[in-house]
Design a protein around this motif. Structure first.
Motif, mmCIF file in Angstrom:
data_model
loop_
_atom_site.group_PDB
_atom_site.id
_atom_site.type_symbol
_atom_site.label_atom_id
_atom_site.label_comp_id
_atom_site.label_asym_id
_atom_site.label_seq_id
_atom_site.Cartn_x
_atom_site.Cartn_y
_atom_site.Cartn_z
ATOM 1 N N UNK A 102 0.822 -1.284 0.048
ATOM 2 C CA UNK A 102 -0.182 0.125 0.113
ATOM 3 C C UNK A 102 0.839 1.302 -0.052
ATOM 4 N N UNK A 103 0.230 2.366 -0.312
ATOM 5 C CA UNK A 103 0.888 3.700 -0.237
ATOM 6 C C UNK A 103 1.097 3.997 1.105
ATOM 7 N N UNK A 104 2.363 4.639 1.427
ATOM 8 C CA UNK A 104 2.524 4.938 2.922
ATOM 9 C C UNK A 104 1.821 6.139 3.500
ATOM 10 N N UNK A 105 0.659 6.029 3.402
ATOM 11 C CA UNK A 105 -0.163 7.263 3.624
ATOM 12 C C UNK A 105 0.130 8.011 4.901
ATOM 13 N N UNK A 106 0.446 7.073 6.056
ATOM 14 C CA UNK A 106 0.732 7.467 7.418
ATOM 15 C C UNK A 106 2.068 8.615 7.616
ATOM 16 N N UNK A 107 2.902 8.079 6.791
ATOM 17 C CA UNK A 107 4.471 8.744 6.752
ATOM 18 C C UNK A 107 4.177 10.001 5.821
ATOM 19 N N UNK A 108 3.393 9.788 4.784
ATOM 20 C CA UNK A 108 2.907 11.078 3.921
ATOM 21 C C UNK A 108 2.570 12.265 4.825
ATOM 22 N N UNK A 109 1.544 11.772 5.396
ATOM 23 C CA UNK A 109 0.890 12.896 6.581
ATOM 24 C C UNK A 109 1.724 13.104 7.286
ATOM 25 N N UNK A 110 2.732 12.408 8.043
ATOM 26 C CA UNK A 110 3.493 13.158 8.728
ATOM 27 C C UNK A 110 4.381 14.065 8.255
ATOM 28 N N UNK A 111 5.042 13.596 6.996
ATOM 29 C CA UNK A 111 5.805 14.669 6.393
ATOM 30 C C UNK A 111 5.110 15.914 6.090
ATOM 31 N N UNK A 112 3.739 15.963 5.989
ATOM 32 C CA UNK A 112 2.903 17.171 5.725
ATOM 33 C C UNK A 112 2.867 18.277 6.806
ATOM 34 N N UNK A 113 2.642 17.559 8.058
ATOM 35 C CA UNK A 113 2.563 18.414 9.144
ATOM 36 C C UNK A 113 3.627 18.864 9.767
ATOM 37 N N UNK A 114 4.851 17.931 9.735
ATOM 38 C CA UNK A 114 6.056 18.609 10.096
ATOM 39 C C UNK A 114 6.715 19.676 9.323
ATOM 40 N N UNK A 115 6.343 19.527 7.949
ATOM 41 C CA UNK A 115 6.786 20.623 7.005
ATOM 42 C C UNK A 115 6.026 22.014 7.453
ATOM 43 N N UNK A 116 4.809 21.621 7.677
ATOM 44 C CA UNK A 116 4.023 22.896 8.053
ATOM 45 C C UNK A 116 4.302 23.494 9.186
ATOM 46 N N UNK A 117 4.693 22.683 10.437
ATOM 47 C CA UNK A 117 5.335 23.530 11.334
ATOM 48 C C UNK A 117 6.531 24.347 11.265
ATOM 49 N N UNK A 118 7.236 23.787 10.469
ATOM 50 C CA UNK A 118 8.665 24.250 9.949
ATOM 51 C C UNK A 118 8.615 25.612 9.157
ATOM 52 N N UNK A 119 7.506 25.458 8.356
ATOM 53 C CA UNK A 119 7.412 26.848 7.367
ATOM 54 C C UNK A 119 6.355 27.827 8.201
ATOM 55 N N UNK A 120 5.795 27.544 9.520
ATOM 56 C CA UNK A 120 4.816 28.568 9.848
ATOM 57 C C UNK A 120 3.321 28.177 9.442
ATOM 58 N N UNK A 121 3.034 27.337 8.685
ATOM 59 C CA UNK A 121 1.493 26.995 8.324
ATOM 60 C C UNK A 121 0.582 26.701 9.298
ATOM 61 N N UNK A 122 1.297 26.044 10.081
ATOM 62 C CA UNK A 122 0.523 25.383 11.374
ATOM 63 C C UNK A 122 0.557 26.569 12.600
ATOM 64 N N UNK A 123 0.902 27.647 12.507
ATOM 65 C CA UNK A 123 1.125 28.803 13.525
ATOM 66 C C UNK A 123 -0.603 29.181 13.913
ATOM 67 N N UNK A 124 -0.711 29.631 14.947
ATOM 68 C CA UNK A 124 -1.930 29.939 15.624
ATOM 69 C C UNK A 124 -2.818 30.951 14.785
ATOM 70 N N UNK A 125 -4.070 30.588 14.600
ATOM 71 C CA UNK A 125 -4.847 31.480 13.992
ATOM 72 C C UNK A 125 -6.131 31.821 14.708
ATOM 73 N N UNK A 126 -6.050 32.666 15.488
ATOM 74 C CA UNK A 126 -7.213 32.691 16.372
ATOM 75 C C UNK A 126 -8.460 33.333 15.834
ATOM 76 N N UNK A 127 -9.673 32.817 16.018
ATOM 77 C CA UNK A 127 -11.046 33.332 15.704
ATOM 78 C C UNK A 127 -10.904 34.824 15.756
ATOM 79 N N UNK A 128 -11.816 35.571 14.738
ATOM 80 C CA UNK A 128 -11.576 36.822 14.558
ATOM 81 C C UNK A 128 -12.970 37.254 15.090
ATOM 82 N N UNK A 129 -13.933 36.513 15.336
ATOM 83 C CA UNK A 129 -15.176 36.877 16.070
ATOM 84 C C UNK A 129 -15.623 35.853 17.213
ATOM 85 N N UNK A 130 -15.989 36.337 18.407
ATOM 86 C CA UNK A 130 -16.320 35.510 19.478
ATOM 87 C C UNK A 130 -17.709 35.599 19.475
#
Length: 494
Positions: free
Chosen positions: A122-150
């Protein structure tokens, strides 16, 4: 969906495991990721299969086939293959709150249902997933995004395991004020203290919690709701309450001599090690040590395997792992066709390490404990084991596991760890809020709903469905958040 001919051109390749003899020297994760280029080629293996069973999350013969949160796996596989990593993260982020957790601890239900795996690997989807999220943290894509309206609505989430965190994350995104209460000293629940560092290093949890705090979620630790803190106080202060306390009532063993010293539940053993590791790098001596001991693990599941791996890192003298059921087949039987979950035998990291250190697989099948034998000081020193077999019960006519006459034998055991699963929620929490329990001692709701018999009180995760996977807890949390949001606002756009 990847490269049309990728599954023919590229062989499955996964991260490199550090050898058992080296990795048992510490409590760190032991996989070395593939390079970016190789990971992209692994994503290229995703077929244009027409029906993506990998993301279906169907129930077939009582087992889940495909991803329970319906991750858009073919889509982000294609985006990784073409180098569009940020878009891949955006697609991943639509369906799952914590890919940094599932990509480490999930048994990869998606891969078991992968069409590519029908006649190959099978395709190694689990490791592909991990590579995506780790790259997201490294590049700031997974940074905090507080809601604009409460919205002004306040929600209390009781429990900070994967379901509680998912509820909190979703409701905070919607603009509600969310407070998460955790009775332990640190946030994470099962993720923190139920899963060893070797599978999930705790800085990974802290990284995400920091983001959630920056987004406005409040976390209160050492808060035992229903114990030290009255449930009424929480009910009075919040517009809605979500109970996500897990299925933390461990199943016991009723063998003769159970009162011997040196017998512990697996969850207590694992928690003590992780807490001491985090507090003092195991220098405070507060954990339950297996060093120099003959360890007997009762239970053949993931938690039992974690006990084996942890005991070996402590420096145990020997380890035996008991499994009541027969050994599963090494390959699928005709009665277990794809895309069903494959009921096959696997050798996990703890068992691999035991084989390396002691020269043999620690698992003993169709066997249970008949008696714990004590020394003169009341400490367990041996266990009398007995073989089991399937027999038809004369009263009910059902097949049951029965003892094989004359099959008893003794094994040395200075430390016994009970990893026999969990029976449901701890009753004091349910009683404190007045919620009803079902026959399995899980919080009772209508089918596919999360509201309890008490107005404005909801439930999610293992407390609702019983002991299950982290990915199922996240799915439960997401679905419960929809129901809470609709209760608070009259509609939901989650």
């Amino acid at each position: 969906m990847g490269k049309p001919t990728g599954f023919l051109e590229y062989q499955r390749e996964t991260s490199v495991e550090i050898k058992p003899k080296e990795r048992i020297k510490n409590y760190k994760e032991f996989h070395t990721p593939l390079s970016e280029e190789k990971q992209m080629l692994q994503s290229a293996r995703c077929m244009d299969c027409g029906v993506p069973f990998c993301q279906a999350g169907m129930t077939i013969k009582g087992m889940t086939s495909g991803c329970p949160v319906n991750n858009l796996i073919p889509e982000w596989n294609d985006l990784v293959y073409t180098g569009n990593w940020q878009e891949a993260y955006n697609r991943l982020n639509k369906t799952i709150n914590f890919p940094e957790f599932t990509s480490r601890v999930c048994p990869a239900l998606c891969e078991a249902a992968c069409t590519c795996g029908l006649n190959g690997e099978p395709v190694c989807a689990k490791e592909n997933e991990k590579s995506i999220i780790e790259r997201a943290y490294k590049n700031g894509w997974a940074a905090a995004k507080p809601p604009k309206v409460r919205t002004g609505k306040k929600v209390a989430v009781i429990g900070s395991g994967p379901s509680g965190l998912a509820v909190a994350d979703q409701l905070n995104k919607r603009g509600h004020y969310v407070t998460v209460f955790e009775r332990s000293d640190r946030v994470g629940g099962l993720l923190r203290y139920g899963i060893p560092n070797m599978k999930l290093e705790k800085h990974i949890i802290d990284r995400k919690i920091d983001v959630m705090k920056q987004e406005g979620i409040e976390f209160v630790t050492d808060a035992n709701i229903g114990g030290d803190i009255k449930a009424k106080k929480v009910m009075d202060e919040y517009d809605s309450v979500v109970l996500a306390c897990g299925a933390s009532n461990p199943r016991d063993v009723s063998a003769l001599g159970r009162d011997a010293k040196g017998i512990y539940f697996a969850v207590d053993f694992l928690k003590a090690t992780t807490k001491s590791l985090l507090d003092s790098d195991l220098q405070d001596g507060t954990f339950i040590s297996a060093k120099g001991k003959n360890v007997l693990v009762i239970g053949g599941g993931d938690t039992g395997n974690d006990c084996v791996g942890t005991s070996i890192r402590h420096g145990c003298k020997s380890v035996v792992q008991l499994e009541m059921m027969p050994k599963a087949p090494d390959a699928r039987l005709d009665s277990n066709p794809w895309p069903q979950w494959p009921k096959i035998s696997k050798t996990d990291y703890g068992q691999e390490e035991a084989i390396c250190v002691f020269g043999e697989d620690p698992r003993v099948y169709v066997t249970t404990v008949k008696e714990f034998i004590k020394d003169k000081n009341g400490n367990v020193c041996k266990a009398k084991l007995v073989k089991l077999e399937f027999k038809k019960d004369e009263k009910s006519g059902r097949m049951i596991m029965a003892e094989v006459a004359g099959s008893e034998y003794d094994v040395e055991a200075d430390l016994v760890l009970i990893a026999a699963g969990f029976l449901g929620t701890e009753k004091y929490v349910a009683d404190a809020f007045g919620v009803e329990l079902n026959e399995r001692t899980n919080v009772k709701t209508q089918p596919d709903q999360y509201s309890t018999n008490v107005k404005k009180v909801f439930t999610a995760g293992d407390m609702h469905r019983g002991q299950s996977l982290v990915v199922w807890a996240i799915r439960e949390g997401r679905d419960a958040a929809k129901e809470v949001d609709k209760y608070l606002m009259g509609y939901t756009n989650l």
